[in-house]
Scaffold this motif. Structure first.
Motif, mmCIF file in Angstrom:
data_model
loop_
_atom_site.group_PDB
_atom_site.id
_atom_site.type_symbol
_atom_site.label_atom_id
_atom_site.label_comp_id
_atom_site.label_asym_id
_atom_site.label_seq_id
_atom_site.Cartn_x
_atom_site.Cartn_y
_atom_site.Cartn_z
ATOM 1 N N GLU A 214 36.784 22.579 43.984
ATOM 2 C CA GLU A 214 36.577 23.361 42.764
ATOM 3 C C GLU A 214 35.947 24.713 43.084
ATOM 4 O O GLU A 214 36.347 25.750 42.534
ATOM 5 N N GLN A 215 34.979 24.709 43.990
ATOM 6 C CA GLN A 215 34.304 25.964 44.348
ATOM 7 C C GLN A 215 35.266 26.912 45.073
ATOM 8 O O GLN A 215 35.246 28.129 44.838
ATOM 9 N N LEU A 216 36.108 26.372 45.964
ATOM 10 C CA LEU A 216 37.071 27.212 46.676
ATOM 11 C C LEU A 216 38.093 27.807 45.711
ATOM 12 O O LEU A 216 38.478 28.972 45.836
ATOM 13 N N THR A 217 38.525 26.994 44.753
ATOM 14 C CA THR A 217 39.464 27.492 43.743
ATOM 15 C C THR A 217 38.820 28.592 42.917
ATOM 16 O O THR A 217 39.434 29.626 42.645
ATOM 17 N N LYS A 218 37.568 28.377 42.546
ATOM 18 C CA LYS A 218 36.826 29.390 41.796
ATOM 19 C C LYS A 218 36.672 30.667 42.617
ATOM 20 O O LYS A 218 36.787 31.784 42.098
ATOM 21 N N ALA A 219 36.462 30.491 43.916
ATOM 22 C CA ALA A 219 36.267 31.643 44.801
ATOM 23 C C ALA A 219 37.511 32.526 44.851
ATOM 24 O O ALA A 219 37.410 33.752 44.952
ATOM 25 N N MET A 220 38.680 31.925 44.773
ATOM 26 C CA MET A 220 39.923 32.685 44.904
ATOM 27 C C MET A 220 40.513 33.105 43.565
ATOM 28 O O MET A 220 41.495 33.851 43.526
ATOM 29 N N SER A 221 39.927 32.650 42.464
ATOM 30 C CA SER A 221 40.521 32.905 41.145
ATOM 31 C C SER A 221 40.531 34.390 40.781
ATOM 32 O O SER A 221 41.367 34.833 39.990
ATOM 33 N N GLY A 222 39.623 35.152 41.366
ATOM 34 C CA GLY A 222 39.560 36.571 41.025
ATOM 35 C C GLY A 222 40.416 37.466 41.903
ATOM 36 O O GLY A 222 40.352 38.688 41.781
ATOM 37 N N MET A 223 41.231 36.872 42.765
ATOM 38 C CA MET A 223 42.021 37.659 43.709
ATOM 39 C C MET A 223 43.439 37.944 43.217
ATOM 40 O O MET A 223 44.244 38.531 43.944
ATOM 41 N N GLY A 224 43.747 37.551 41.987
ATOM 42 C CA GLY A 224 45.103 37.736 41.467
ATOM 43 C C GLY A 224 45.528 39.188 41.433
ATOM 44 O O GLY A 224 46.643 39.538 41.845
ATOM 45 N N TYR A 225 44.651 40.063 40.938
ATOM 46 C CA TYR A 225 44.986 41.482 40.836
ATOM 47 C C TYR A 225 45.256 42.054 42.224
ATOM 48 O O TYR A 225 46.218 42.815 42.416
ATOM 49 N N TYR A 226 44.433 41.666 43.195
ATOM 50 C CA TYR A 226 44.624 42.185 44.542
ATOM 51 C C TYR A 226 45.963 41.746 45.128
ATOM 52 O O TYR A 226 46.646 42.520 45.801
ATOM 53 N N ILE A 227 46.355 40.503 44.878
ATOM 54 C CA ILE A 227 47.609 39.994 45.435
ATOM 55 C C ILE A 227 48.795 40.796 44.895
ATOM 56 O O ILE A 227 49.702 41.178 45.646
ATOM 57 N N VAL A 228 48.774 41.069 43.582
ATOM 58 C CA VAL A 228 49.839 41.892 42.997
ATOM 59 C C VAL A 228 49.806 43.290 43.600
ATOM 60 O O VAL A 228 50.845 43.868 43.946
ATOM 61 N N LEU A 229 48.614 43.841 43.730
ATOM 62 C CA LEU A 229 48.454 45.175 44.294
ATOM 63 C C LEU A 229 48.942 45.219 45.742
ATOM 64 O O LEU A 229 49.613 46.172 46.162
ATOM 65 N N ALA A 230 48.629 44.171 46.502
ATOM 66 C CA ALA A 230 49.053 44.108 47.900
ATOM 67 C C ALA A 230 50.574 44.062 48.006
ATOM 68 O O ALA A 230 51.161 44.651 48.925
ATOM 69 N N PHE A 231 51.225 43.385 47.066
ATOM 70 C CA PHE A 231 52.690 43.300 47.085
ATOM 71 C C PHE A 231 53.310 44.690 46.957
ATOM 72 O O PHE A 231 54.209 45.062 47.718
#
Length: 515
Positions: free
Chosen positions: A342-359
């Motif tokens: 749960e903590q790892l999922t929470k840790a990565m939940s805010g990276m969505g914008y970056y992933i789109v930006l990286a694409f």
């Protein structure tokens, strides 16, 4: 930031030309579309210009290989096929993507378990507040030896430190980024970049002198002094320019940042984290310190070019993950394997914008490389500088400024030097200057615009970090906060360079200004 009245009041006090310039950049920059849209626009421009340049026959000759470089049309049949077939691989092979996600998995766990908050509050309670910023800047400058890893790790951590100090976290974010990116050619240790550049310098110098040998330490004295010149400059710019412009932070402050006192559970968690980190560091030392250690180069025993350097991302991940896990267990924030997931999922939940930006950024940067536009612009600019008729120190300063401009288009230090070295190293050798001195001038120009170039993929990452603290953060505000570092670094680095030139000081062991 979030308080318009406060921002208006702050800006009303700024009467100087430079402050009005920064305000103009902020206001007009924030009128631009979202950075995702901007990258799409830039990508479209690159594609169109590649077609125009190809039709017009734009070419240049690579000074290192004598190979003719032509603009590649990315909108013809072959180019379109290449774009479509490479869409996924461009994204998957985008160097910062995996690196950022892996490191942020560890950093994010440290944040979600509360380790960063507890540690920062402990530091704030124990250390003099005036030393915090200088320490961040020094770690940033020295940390550039870890290259990309420092650009990922330090800015968000610095933001959390500033938040704990009840200072604007955006100021901490940009200060750390400017220390790593802008101070890329200053350090107290020899690192992989010194080795890479020395190799290109040696091959370039051998065009004139086939017996010339370069060494990675040939700029060391200058880089060492640069570290302690940039340190107070970065602190001054942050406290006197950046923080006052950003104003008081009005965003949401996490509850665990509001109360500085540590609970008994947090204290136990920090002890567990400290012990686990100590064990990890001890194991790492065993694997790196002995001459025949596993993580050293198997033949040379080098630590600069070695499995250790190749493993930095994994090491940075474990550096945060292990003590974060220990802290979570010790503080009882983690009680089972489900809590870890749960903590790892929470840790990565805010990276969505970056992933789109990286694409999108991956496509833009890849297309720019495929088109050969950057290489041709660099070569033609070098030819122009050769022909303008300057001599002596003005010519050298002109070279620094030219490199800084090229850096806005080609962020890779080694890639630029592979193009520019064979032009300028022989040119300055014929004027009596050593290759080591030409390399110093190049490294200054290569660093000062690192803070603001969009071609450095970590600029997009910085923006995504900033949006965590201010969802309305615009490109204009971010750029206007970083430009003061570019100007200050440029001015004082050129002054230091001029002093070195005028007094004929040695650049490093056995390396001097003149041949």
């Amino acid at each position: 930031m979030g308080n318009p009245e406060l921002n208006v009041k702050n800006k009303a006090k700024k009467k100087g030309l430079f402050y009005r310039f920064l305000d103009w950049i902020e206001v007009n920059g924030n009128k631009l579309p979202d950075v995702l849209t901007l990258f799409v626009i830039f990508t479209a421009i690159i594609l169109v210009v590649s077609a125009i340049g190809s039709a017009a026959g734009w070419t240049a000759v690579n000074p290192a290989t004598e190979e003719k470089i032509e603009v590649v049309n990315l909108l013809d049949g072959e180019g379109i096929i290449k774009i479509l077939s490479g869409l996924v691989s461009n994204f998957v092979n985008f160097p910062p993507l995996g690196m950022v996600l892996v490191v942020m998995l560890g950093v994010g766990l440290a944040e979600s378990t509360g380790l960063i908050s507890a540690f920062m509050r402990k530091v704030v309670l124990a250390a003099p507040a005036k030393l915090i910023l200088p320490i961040i800047v020094l770690i940033g400058i020295v940390g550039n030896a870890a290259a990309d890893a420092a650009l990922i790790v330090l800015p968000p951590v610095a933001a959390m430190i500033f938040l704990a100090l009840k200072r604007n976290p955006i100021a901490g974010l940009v200060a750390a980024y400017a220390a790593v990116a802008g101070g890329f050619s200053a350090n107290v240790i020899i690192n992989i970049l010194d080795t890479l550049l020395a190799g290109f310098t040696e091959s370039s110098a051998q065009i004139i002198d086939p017996e010339y040998k370069a060494n990675p330490a040939m700029n060391y004295y200058f880089l060492l002094v640069s570290t302690f010149v940039l340190l107070p400059i970065a602190v001054y710019v942050t406290t006197k320019i950046v923080e006052p412009r950003l104003g008081t932070y009005t965003g949401v402050i996490p509850q665990d940042q509001e109360n500085t006192a540590l609970t008994s559970e947090e204290k136990r968690g920090l002890r567990w984290a400290g012990v686990s980190l100590g064990i990890f560091v001890a194991i790492l030392l065993v694997l790196t310190v002995p001459p025949n250690a596993l993580l050293r180069h198997p033949e040379t025993g080098s630590i600069i070019v070695s499995p250790f350097m190749d493993s930095l991302v994994a090491i940075m991940f474990l550096f945060f993950f292990i003590p974060s896990l220990a802290y979570g267990i010790g503080s009882r924030n983690i009680k089972s394997d489900r809590d870890v997931a749960e903590q790892l999922t929470k840790a990565m939940s805010g990276m969505g914008y970056y992933i789109v930006l990286a694409f999108i950024a991956a496509q833009m940067i890849t297309y720019f490389g495929w088109s050969n536009l950057g290489a041709i612009i660099a070569i033609k600019g070098a030819e122009l500088l050769q022909n303008i008729g300057l001599t002596g120190l003005p010519l050298l300063i002109g070279f620094i400024i030219f490199t800084a401009i090229v850096n806005l288009l080609i962020a890779s230090s080694s890639a630029k030097w592979a193009l520019l070295g064979p032009v300028f190293v022989p040119m300055f050798m014929l004027l009596g200057y050593s290759p080591a001195f030409t390399q110093v001038a190049y490294r200054i120009g290569d660093s000062i615009t690192n803070t603001i170039t969009p071609m450095l993929a970590y600029f997009a990452i910085l923006l995504s970090f900033a949006k965590k603290f201010d969802k309305n953060m615009g490109v204009g505000t971010l750029i206007s906060s970083l430009i003061p570092y570019t100007f200050a670094y440029g001015i004082f680095w050129i002054i230091l360079f001029s002093i070195w030139y005028l007094f004929g000081l040695p650049l490093g062991p056995g390396a001097y200004i003149e041949l």
